[in-house]
Design a protein around this motif. Structure first.
Motif, PDB file in Angstrom:
ATOM      1  N   ASN A 327      17.324  37.603 -18.605  1.00 11.19           N
ATOM      2  CA  ASN A 327      16.567  38.153 -17.503  1.00 11.19           C
ATOM      3  C   ASN A 327      16.776  39.661 -17.460  1.00 11.19           C
ATOM      4  OD1 ASN A 327      15.016  38.304 -15.288  1.00 11.19           O
ATOM      5  ND2 ASN A 327      16.163  36.772 -14.127  1.00 11.19           N
ATOM      6  N   LEU A 328      15.758  40.420 -17.746  1.00 15.72           N
ATOM      7  CA  LEU A 328      15.882  41.868 -17.731  1.00 15.72           C
ATOM      8  C   LEU A 328      16.003  42.353 -16.298  1.00 15.72           C
ATOM      9  CD1 LEU A 328      13.217  42.084 -20.372  1.00 15.72           C
ATOM     10  CD2 LEU A 328      15.248  43.463 -20.589  1.00 15.72           C
ATOM     11  N   GLN A 329      16.286  43.623 -16.150  1.00 14.05           N
ATOM     12  CA  GLN A 329      16.534  44.167 -14.815  1.00 14.05           C
ATOM     13  C   GLN A 329      15.346  44.021 -13.880  1.00 14.05           C
ATOM     14  OE1 GLN A 329      18.023  48.110 -14.430  1.00 14.05           O
ATOM     15  NE2 GLN A 329      19.995  47.146 -14.033  1.00 14.05           N
ATOM     16  N   GLU A 330      15.655  43.686 -12.647  1.00 17.10           N
ATOM     17  CA  GLU A 330      14.587  43.680 -11.647  1.00 17.10           C
ATOM     18  C   GLU A 330      14.327  45.131 -11.259  1.00 17.10           C
ATOM     19  OE1 GLU A 330      16.009  41.754  -7.976  1.00 17.10           O
ATOM     20  OE2 GLU A 330      18.024  41.845  -8.796  1.00 17.10           O
ATOM     21  N   ASP A 331      13.065  45.496 -11.174  1.00 15.64           N
ATOM     22  CA  ASP A 331      12.724  46.870 -10.825  1.00 15.64           C
ATOM     23  C   ASP A 331      11.786  46.825  -9.624  1.00 15.64           C
ATOM     24  OD1 ASP A 331      11.846  49.453 -10.585  1.00 15.64           O
ATOM     25  OD2 ASP A 331      11.571  49.772 -12.739  1.00 15.64           O
ATOM     26  N   GLU A 350       4.898  38.052   5.216  1.00 15.77           N
ATOM     27  CA  GLU A 350       5.906  39.071   5.572  1.00 15.77           C
ATOM     28  C   GLU A 350       7.296  38.492   5.787  1.00 15.77           C
ATOM     29  OE1 GLU A 350       5.886  42.301   7.717  1.00 15.77           O
ATOM     30  OE2 GLU A 350       4.283  43.184   6.513  1.00 15.77           O
ATOM     31  N   ALA A 351       7.340  37.391   6.513  1.00 15.88           N
ATOM     32  CA  ALA A 351       8.634  36.841   6.916  1.00 15.88           C
ATOM     33  C   ALA A 351       9.241  35.931   5.852  1.00 15.88           C
ATOM     34  CB  ALA A 351       8.470  36.079   8.227  1.00 15.88           C
ATOM     35  N   LEU A 352       8.532  35.769   4.753  1.00 19.03           N
ATOM     36  CA  LEU A 352       9.010  34.862   3.704  1.00 19.03           C
ATOM     37  C   LEU A 352      10.184  35.488   2.957  1.00 19.03           C
ATOM     38  CD1 LEU A 352       8.357  32.148   2.496  1.00 19.03           C
ATOM     39  CD2 LEU A 352       6.739  33.261   0.961  1.00 19.03           C
ATOM     40  N   GLN A 353      11.174  34.644   2.666  1.00 18.64           N
ATOM     41  CA  GLN A 353      12.384  35.178   2.058  1.00 18.64           C
ATOM     42  C   GLN A 353      12.286  35.229   0.532  1.00 18.64           C
ATOM     43  OE1 GLN A 353      15.857  33.279   3.716  1.00 18.64           O
ATOM     44  NE2 GLN A 353      17.109  34.312   2.204  1.00 18.64           N
ATOM     45  N   ILE A 354      12.760  36.327  -0.025  1.00 22.17           N
ATOM     46  CA  ILE A 354      12.700  36.525  -1.477  1.00 22.17           C
ATOM     47  C   ILE A 354      13.750  35.678  -2.169  1.00 22.17           C
ATOM     48  CG2 ILE A 354      13.106  38.213  -3.309  1.00 22.17           C
ATOM     49  CD1 ILE A 354      12.181  40.345  -1.206  1.00 22.17           C
ATOM     50  N   MET A 355      13.372  35.070  -3.267  1.00 23.61           N
ATOM     51  CA  MET A 355      14.374  34.398  -4.086  1.00 23.61           C
ATOM     52  C   MET A 355      14.760  35.284  -5.264  1.00 23.61           C
ATOM     53  SD  MET A 355      14.279  30.746  -6.019  1.00 23.61           S
ATOM     54  CE  MET A 355      14.723  29.773  -4.613  1.00 23.61           C
ATOM     55  N   GLN A 356      13.773  35.791  -5.977  1.00 27.44           N
ATOM     56  CA  GLN A 356      14.089  36.538  -7.193  1.00 27.44           C
ATOM     57  C   GLN A 356      12.879  37.336  -7.659  1.00 27.44           C
ATOM     58  OE1 GLN A 356      15.156  33.989 -10.432  1.00 27.44           O
ATOM     59  NE2 GLN A 356      16.127  35.611 -11.598  1.00 27.44           N
ATOM     60  N   LEU A 357      13.138  38.465  -8.294  1.00 28.29           N
ATOM     61  CA  LEU A 357      12.075  39.184  -8.999  1.00 28.29           C
ATOM     62  C   LEU A 357      12.351  38.978 -10.482  1.00 28.29           C
ATOM     63  CD1 LEU A 357       9.604  41.061  -8.754  1.00 28.29           C
ATOM     64  CD2 LEU A 357      11.152  42.983  -9.054  1.00 28.29           C
ATOM     65  N   VAL A 358      11.470  38.260 -11.144  1.00 26.33           N
ATOM     66  CA  VAL A 358      11.688  37.921 -12.549  1.00 26.33           C
ATOM     67  C   VAL A 358      11.046  38.990 -13.429  1.00 26.33           C
ATOM     68  CG1 VAL A 358      11.332  36.185 -14.335  1.00 26.33           C
ATOM     69  CG2 VAL A 358      11.651  35.486 -11.952  1.00 26.33           C
ATOM     70  N   ASN A 359      11.769  39.398 -14.437  1.00 24.67           N
ATOM     71  CA  ASN A 359      11.249  40.370 -15.396  1.00 24.67           C
ATOM     72  C   ASN A 359      11.241  39.709 -16.757  1.00 24.67           C
ATOM     73  OD1 ASN A 359      10.762  42.412 -17.186  1.00 24.67           O
ATOM     74  ND2 ASN A 359      12.419  43.744 -16.482  1.00 24.67           N
ATOM     75  N   CYS A 360      10.064  39.430 -17.263  1.00 25.70           N
ATOM     76  CA  CYS A 360      10.014  38.766 -18.566  1.00 25.70           C
ATOM     77  C   CYS A 360       9.031  39.477 -19.470  1.00 25.70           C
ATOM     78  CB  CYS A 360       9.667  37.308 -18.377  1.00 25.70           C
ATOM     79  SG  CYS A 360       8.018  36.855 -18.757  1.00 25.70           S
ATOM     80  N   PRO A 361       9.462  39.905 -20.632  1.00 21.03           N
ATOM     81  CA  PRO A 361       8.569  40.619 -21.547  1.00 21.03           C
ATOM     82  C   PRO A 361       7.462  39.707 -22.061  1.00 21.03           C
ATOM     83  CG  PRO A 361      10.858  40.705 -22.281  1.00 21.03           C
ATOM     84  CD  PRO A 361      10.778  39.674 -21.219  1.00 21.03           C
TER      85      PRO A 361
ATOM     86  N   GLN B 365      19.824  54.587  -6.343  1.00 19.53           N
ATOM     87  CA  GLN B 365      20.308  53.319  -6.868  1.00 19.53           C
ATOM     88  C   GLN B 365      19.168  52.316  -6.910  1.00 19.53           C
ATOM     89  OE1 GLN B 365      23.355  52.310  -8.050  1.00 19.53           O
ATOM     90  NE2 GLN B 365      23.774  54.507  -8.040  1.00 19.53           N
ATOM     91  N   PRO B 366      19.050  51.557  -8.008  1.00 26.03           N
ATOM     92  CA  PRO B 366      18.051  50.493  -8.007  1.00 26.03           C
ATOM     93  C   PRO B 366      18.415  49.429  -6.962  1.00 26.03           C
ATOM     94  CG  PRO B 366      19.397  50.379  -9.990  1.00 26.03           C
ATOM     95  CD  PRO B 366      19.793  51.624  -9.275  1.00 26.03           C
ATOM     96  N   ILE B 367      17.400  48.775  -6.471  1.00 28.62           N
ATOM     97  CA  ILE B 367      17.647  47.722  -5.488  1.00 28.62           C
ATOM     98  C   ILE B 367      17.839  46.401  -6.209  1.00 28.62           C
ATOM     99  CG2 ILE B 367      16.738  46.526  -3.461  1.00 28.62           C
ATOM    100  CD1 ILE B 367      14.891  48.756  -2.969  1.00 28.62           C
ATOM    101  N   ALA B 368      18.795  45.626  -5.775  1.00 31.53           N
ATOM    102  CA  ALA B 368      18.924  44.270  -6.277  1.00 31.53           C
ATOM    103  C   ALA B 368      19.018  43.346  -5.070  1.00 31.53           C
ATOM    104  CB  ALA B 368      20.159  44.146  -7.158  1.00 31.53           C
TER     105      ALA B 368
END
Lengths: 882, 458
Positions: A327-331, A350-361, B365-368
């Protein structure tokens, strides 16, 4: 987190696998240490070795084994479905612009739907449907064009209002929408599981699968694959399939004989959220909002949303080997515009909770189309890669076509737009690829308008006249890396900005091209056509003639100095290439083909010409500048410059002579123009190019000479009903089907490729006919312009699609070229298309859902040929290319 | 009354100028990549001047800032003339001869300098003949002197400074038959200007300074942080060495009156300057020149006023202090600025702000998300805020502008406060000078690759 993610996204059911495979996966589970023993040794030999255990590799294995090939080994450097496939968003979407892509996606959808039943592996297939939103009228036109294509293919699809969108999806903010397209049968899958299901089925059919085995390079001897070298030893094989995804480029270059696979990876981001308070239904339609650059699907009660941003981040330009894509860096800062678009589209999130930002080439190609087919340089080396973020949609169909290609020698559909051989070494520069994919990725969601040109990676191949033409207002397009003039903007006249000139309606250059066409008809024009592919084939004895007589359908045993238009046909009589061949001497021939034939035609001939040192073929494309002198006064200009008689008696149509032009000697002059207009092609050794051009322009002044571009040429050739290869003609079209029987010499005294099919067609008739349509009730100023791919209706029933179109300034009407088929009204079976069938029908052309009456013609207008020279011999050719 | 951000930008950017050294064949042969410069007036008209030029007959580039006082005439003259004096001082004997012969026989002259000027940086047309003849006299003397030795940059700089100041003084004493010119040369001589000039040639950086402008080198440490190295000494009362120098040049009896309220003779802030003949000429000379001068000069109280305790002139010199520095790859940029900048900002902050601007690193700083509970809305707000912060950096295409934005708009936390910036820029003309001084900045960016390569060669 990555490990957890795999479990979330792919509910792997290993128990379904066959015993041979289970032993390995069992050990995989036990430990992740590299010292782990491999229970199954690699075989010493196999018929096929596939590299890559993603959706592509497993799909190829699945289809090959279904077609009866059993001796197959699939190698995966990490674990199955662990690369891009694992991170794919899992959307199966048939909303595609190109017919072959659409067919691949449709097949994939149908395959995945029954895959769970077939294999017992859960694929997570859910038929959700998809909604593509339009924020602008232009976007809606674009969607309507797709809808027309889907409908005639029998794929349910409708254009809906914003209100209907709200009914289909509760969360969408519809206030800025003008409409949408709904495709109810689009689906979601768990991509890794689809891949595992395909692997399971293939494994049951005898395919051996080895994980944790990397291919270091492919062994080649005498231009053929002989085996692969892996980190666990060697496997001898006849066929190698490179399905290495974003590593395909590197793998292609790892051997001594490089195979160019032009693709480049970009980072791709999507967001996963926790479930909503009231979890989203798993059959909620997927939403694509191209104007917001995002897609949104339901995912485990929450959403998965990603997109194609304007400023992509390319990576691995220098190449980097790594086993699995971690998993590459989340940006998040980079994702911000897409997040804004998401919240604008669905404010309630808006109120929905984040689980993950996926970075996939993901890997992207220079023209946004995937890459499949056999290497032009290494026989038995097949490639399937470069999916441009649509790997899941294409996976099934692409695997099927490639398997057919390997087993039957050619797939069941025309795949030239995807053929690896459309590229050569020239598209393999890493800098080029890096720059180009940065343009391609945002293009995924950009509006696709007619006559669109790439802006990056330009000015690579140019004519020596480039600067001269540019200074005179030339506007350029690019084909196979070569810059070609579209038209010349007269001094003092300004065209719109690039962005504003994007239109589905009448373009801003309309009058400019009109005046160039007029000049071609009434005086004389010069078009630089240097991009054409040019080969010279010669021999010490009769070998050249004999070989060419077998490879080409027309009779090439003509007197020296004659030019012959001929097809280069395959066994089924279809056009592999369409070219003009001049007989320079008894033993040497000069062959001119379309620009993008450089790699394909070379490979085709190389593979079929006898291995004889007395027979040589040379690519002389770069040696000649080609000027096309079109128009009734061309003959005057040329005769004044050469002091040679150029009257029709001395220089009849379809002739080739070396002569002097100005001070320059040895200019190859041919009396063809590729448009049906009178004139000449001048093939000029490049060092003379500027001189000859200057002479022609100076001398031409008194005859009203001016520069012209390819748009004028296209208008001319289409109103003359000239087909060209790559657009109208393809490997599935025979000369009989496009009215070119006269370019075939069935009785030339010797056998040639495709002869049998042609004889058969001559006797029994053809199943499609190339037809010219003149739009009747079409208002050029107000109505949408035709492009290509528009459905044709005969007496209200679908009979085929257009392949190209242009405005005819002579007829003052739009002309579309296309194929008419005859489907049985009850069974849908294809029937023979007779002249009567074509002539006795009321036709309509569907442009983005709107139908226009059209008049069908099987033969060109004779009255247009006002300036025809000499006898009625028609000069027919067409490979101007677009 | 409140200026909008675009209005603020148009004020800040009105005088910005950038120059990029052209690359040849993709290989940049100059150790200078280019420079950004800008000035923000507080006086009306502004009394600061700036100059930049490439030496065409020798190698190297010249850059300078000039802070005028008692008018802008002297600063203007110095900004036009000083680089010619320096360039001529650096020329080898043969080139001088060639130039002299060309002038003698009316042939076209070899160009000596290529100027890099903002359209607002003007040259006075009327004085060009006079200036040229003074310059010609200078090189004729250099030709006669022909020492045969190679020119030392340090010496050349000192000679040029002194010679120009001398010529300014002489021209005022001799006068000019043209009344306009006559008044001009007098205004030049009776006003003053400091000068801080850098000469960059390969890895050799010379800074010649006269007065209280300052040159500062921005150095990037191994850990990526930025530090400042001074390349000039301020010539003012804060510089003990300078106070000592002045005192040793005059009799002990004057010791108390020499420096009063941190000013020379209680009047002048810089201890070295061009022009300012009131601190250089004898009382008799001043009186004679003023009496024979035009009426405007006589009417001017300031020029007529003789400094108190004026016993042993000259009290002032234009002789610069020259510092030589060998450039290293970690030396990333040079800031030349008038005291308007240095009064408001510490050099360490200048180094950091320019360094981060030039490298594009904004230490954000990047956000995580990690294990935290964050909603889409919260994240959206956070990202919008971060983007707004970054965009203030991207607003400026010019490092000098960026620095001025900070110098004028910085709040107590060291970040640009738009409200403060807007207030400072909307001050009425007569008030502006009370809150800030003219600011002139040149930021020279070095090419570390070329410098590294030069080092290896040596």
């Amino acid at each position: 987190a990555a490990g957890m993610f795999l479990r979330l996204l792919s509910d792997v059911r290993w128990q379904a696998a066959n015993p041979k495979w289970r032993r390995m996966t069992g050990s995989r589970r036990s430990t992740s240490s590299t010292a782990e023993p491999h229970p199954v040794a690699l075989p010493e030999q196999a018929q096929v070795v596939i590299c890559g255990g993603g959706i592509m590799g497993t799909s190829v294995a699945y289809h090959l084994s279904k077609m009866g090939w059993k001796d197959i080994v699939l190698l995966e450097q990490g674990r199955l479905a662990a690369g891009t496939t694992r991170f794919s968003a899992g959307i199966v979407s048939t909303a595609r612009h190109m017919s072959v892509e659409l067919k691949m996606a449709d097949y994939s959808n149908k395959l995945y739907q029954q895959l769970e039943q077939e294999t017992g592996v859960s694929t997570g297939y859910v038929k959700t449907g998809s909604i593509s939103l339009a924020q602008t009228q232009d976007r809606l036109i674009s969607l309507k064009r797709i809808a027309s294509s889907l409908n005639v293919m029998g794929i349910p699809c409708e254009i809906i209002t914003p209100k209907q969108v709200a009914q289909l999806h509760p969360l969408i903010n519809i206030h800025d929408l003008v409409g949408a397209m709904y495709v109810p049968e689009d689906a979601l899958v768990s991509p890794a599981n689809v891949s595992l299901a395909l692997a399971t089925a293939a494994s049951r059919n005898g395919v051996q699968i080895h994980e944790r085995t990397s291919v270091s390079h492919v062994a080649v001897q005498n231009g053929r694959v002989t085996g692969v070298e892996t980190d666990r030893g060697q496997i001898r094989c006849q066929y190698f399939v490179n399905c290495a995804g974003q590593w395909a480029y590197e793998l292609g270059h790892s051997g001594k004989e490089p195979v160019n696979i032009p693709l480049h990876a970009c980072e791709h981001f999507y967001l996963l959220t926790h479930p909503l308070k009231e979890p989203l239904a798993s059959d909620l339609p997927t939403v694509v909002d191209p104007d917001g650059r995002i897609y949104i699907r339901n995912w485990q009660g929450g959403i998965l949303s990603g997109g194609f941003e304007k400023n992509p981040k390319p990576l691995f330009t220098e190449g980097r080997n790594q086993l699995e894509i971690h998993n590459l860096q989340e940006d998040w800062d980079h994702f911000e515009p897409l997040l804004s678009a998401l919240l604008r589209r669905m404010p309630d999130l808006e109120a929905l909770q984040i689980m993950q930002l996926v970075n996939c080439p993901e890997s992207f190609t220079p023209d946004m189309r995937c890459i499949m087919g056999e290497s032009p340089t290494v026989r038995g080396y097949f490639v399937l890669a470069g999916m441009n973020s649509a790997g899941i949609s294409y996976g099934g169909g692409a695997g099927k076509y490639l398997a057919e290609w390997m087993v039957n020698g050619y797939p069941s559909e025309n795949v030239w737009p995807l053929d690896l051989k459309r590229f050569g070494a020239l598209q393999s520069s890493r800098t080029f690829l890096r720059h180009r994919v940065m343009e391609v990725m945002p293009l995924m969601y950009d509006l696709k308008v007619p006559r669109w040109d790439f802006q990056t990676g330009r000015q690579l191949r140019t004519s020596p006249l480039y600067d001269r033409l540019d200074a005179q207002g030339a506007r350029w397009m690019e084909k196979h890396g070569f810059e070609r003039v579209k038209y010349f903007v007269p001094p003092g006249k300004d065209l719109l900005d690039l962005d504003q000139s994007k239109t589905f309606y009448k373009p801003d250059w309309f009058d400019i091209v009109g005046s160039e066409v007029k000049c071609c008809k009434e005086a004389v024009c010069v078009i630089d056509m240097s991009s054409f592919t040019k080969f010279e084939i010669s021999s010490t004895g009769d070998q050249a003639l004999e070989s060419l007589q077998y490879l080409f359908s027309n009779d090439l045993d003509v007197p020296v100095g004659h030019v012959v238009h001929t097809g280069m046909l395959n066994e089924k009589g279809g056009y592999e290439n369409d070219c003009s061949i001049a007989r320079l001497s008894k033993r040497s021939f000069f062959m001119i083909s379309p620009t993008d034939q450089q790699v394909h035609c070379w490979a085709w001939l190389k593979n079929r010409l006898p291995d004889d040192s007395n027979l040589t073929m040379e690519d002389v494309t770069w040696k000649y500048t080609a000027l096309n002198l079109i128009g009734p006064r061309a003959v005057d200009v040329l005769s004044e410059l050469s002091y040679a008689p150029i009257t029709p008696d001395h220089f009849p149509s379809l002739f080739c002579k070396e002569m002097s032009v100005g001070y320059a000697n040895g200019i190859r002059v041919m009396s063809i123009t590729h448009t049906g207009e009178p004139g000449f092609m001048l093939y000029i050794p490049i060092e003379y190019a500027l001189h000859v051009y200057n002479e022609v322009m100076n001398m031409g002044q008194k005859y009203g000479i001016r520069n012209a571009g390819y748009y004028a040429l296209r208008s001319l050739r289409i109103e003359k009903f000239f087909a060209f290869w790559g657009q109208d003609l393809d490997a599935f079209t025979t000369p009989m089907e496009c009215g070119r029987e006269f370019q075939v010499k069935l009785e030339k005294g010797m056998e040639f490729i495709g002869q049998e099919t042609l004889l058969e067609q001559k006797q029994n008739g053809v199943y499609k006919r190339f037809t010219m349509f003149i739009l009747e009730d079409h208002d050029t100023d107000m109505d949408l312009w035709p492009w290509w791919g528009e459905p044709i209706f005969r007496n209200g029933r679908y009979v085929g699609k257009t392949t190209s179109s242009a405005y005819s300034y002579t007829l003052e009407r739009h002309v579309c070229l296309g194929f008419v088929q005859h489907f049985d009204e009850k069974t849908g079976e294809e029937l023979v298309v007779t002249t009567d069938f074509v002539n006795q029908g009321e036709y309509e052309i569907d442009i983005a859902g709107q139908r226009f009456q059209a008049k069908a013609k099987l033969y060109p207008f004779s009255s247009l040929f006002t300036h025809r020279r000499r006898k009625d011999e028609m000069e027919l050719s067409g490979y101007q290319g677009e | 009354f409140y200026l909008t951000p675009p209005q603020v930008n148009s004020i800040l950017k009105a005088n910005e100028y950038s120059f990029k050294v052209p690359e040849f064949d993709g290989k940049n042969v100059s150790s200078v990549l280019g420079f950004d410069s800008n000035q923000l007036p507080a006086n009306a008209p502004i009394e600061d001047r700036r100059s930049a030029a490439t030496c065409l007959q020798t190698r190297g580039m010249l850059l300078g800032v000039f802070d005028g006082h008692a008018g802008c005439a002297c600063a203007q003259a110095v900004s036009e003339r000083l680089f010619y004096y320096i360039a001529v001082s650096l020329l080898p004997h043969e080139t001088l001869l060639e130039i002299e012969n060309a002038v003698e026989s009316g042939r076209a002259l070899l160009p000596i300098l290529q100027w890099h000027k903002h359209p607002n940086d003007y040259f006075s047309k009327e004085a060009s003949k006079l200036y040229f003849s003074s310059l010609r006299t200078y090189w004729q003397e250099l030709i006669d002197l022909n020492s045969g030795e190679t020119t030392d940059v340090k010496e050349a700089l000192i000679n040029a400074f002194k010679r120009l100041d001398n010529d300014i003084s002489l021209e005022a004493q001799v006068g000019d038959p043209n009344s306009f010119l006559n008044y001009l040369v007098l205004r030049v001589a009776f006003s003053g200007a400091t000068a801080c000039v850098a000469h960059v040639d390969g890895v050799d950086l010379h800074v010649a300074n006269t007065g209280d402008s300052r040159a500062m080198l921005g150095v990037q440490e191994e850990d990526g942080s930025w530090s400042a190295v001074n390349l000039s000494y301020d010539h003012n009362a804060q510089n003990e060495r300078e106070v000592k120098r002045v005192k040793t040049e005059h009799p002990k009896s004057e010791e108390k009156s020499l420096v009063k309220q941190d000013r020379l003779l209680g009047l002048l802030m810089p201890f070295r300057a061009f022009g300012d003949v009131k601190f250089k000429w004898s009382i008799e000379l001043q009186k004679r020149v003023i009496e024979s001068g035009p009426d405007q000069l006589n009417a001017n109280e300031y020029t007529k006023f003789i400094p108190p305790n004026y016993h042993t002139p000259p009290y002032l010199t234009a002789e610069p202090e020259v510092i030589h520095h060998k450039l290293r790859p970690q030396d990333k940029f040079l800031v030349l600025a008038t005291d308007g900048l240095w009064e408001t900002m510490h050099r360490q902050d200048v180094a950091r702000i320019v360094g981060e601007y030039l490298t594009g690193v904004h230490h954000q700083q990047p956000i995580a998300v990690g294990g935290y509970k964050v909603t889409l809305g919260q994240m959206h707000g956070l990202l919008a805020e971060r983007r707004a912060r970054i965009s203030s950096v991207f607003e400026d295409q010019n490092a000098a502008t960026h620095l001025i934005r900070h110098a004028v708009g910085n709040n107590e936390f060291g970040t640009v406060d738009h409200e403060r910036l807007s207030k400072m820029l909307s001050l009425p003309e007569e008030l502006a000078r009370m809150y800030r001084d003219d600011i002139t900045i040149i930021v020279v960016q070095f090419n570390s690759h070329v410098i590294g390569a030069c080092q290896n060669e040596e």
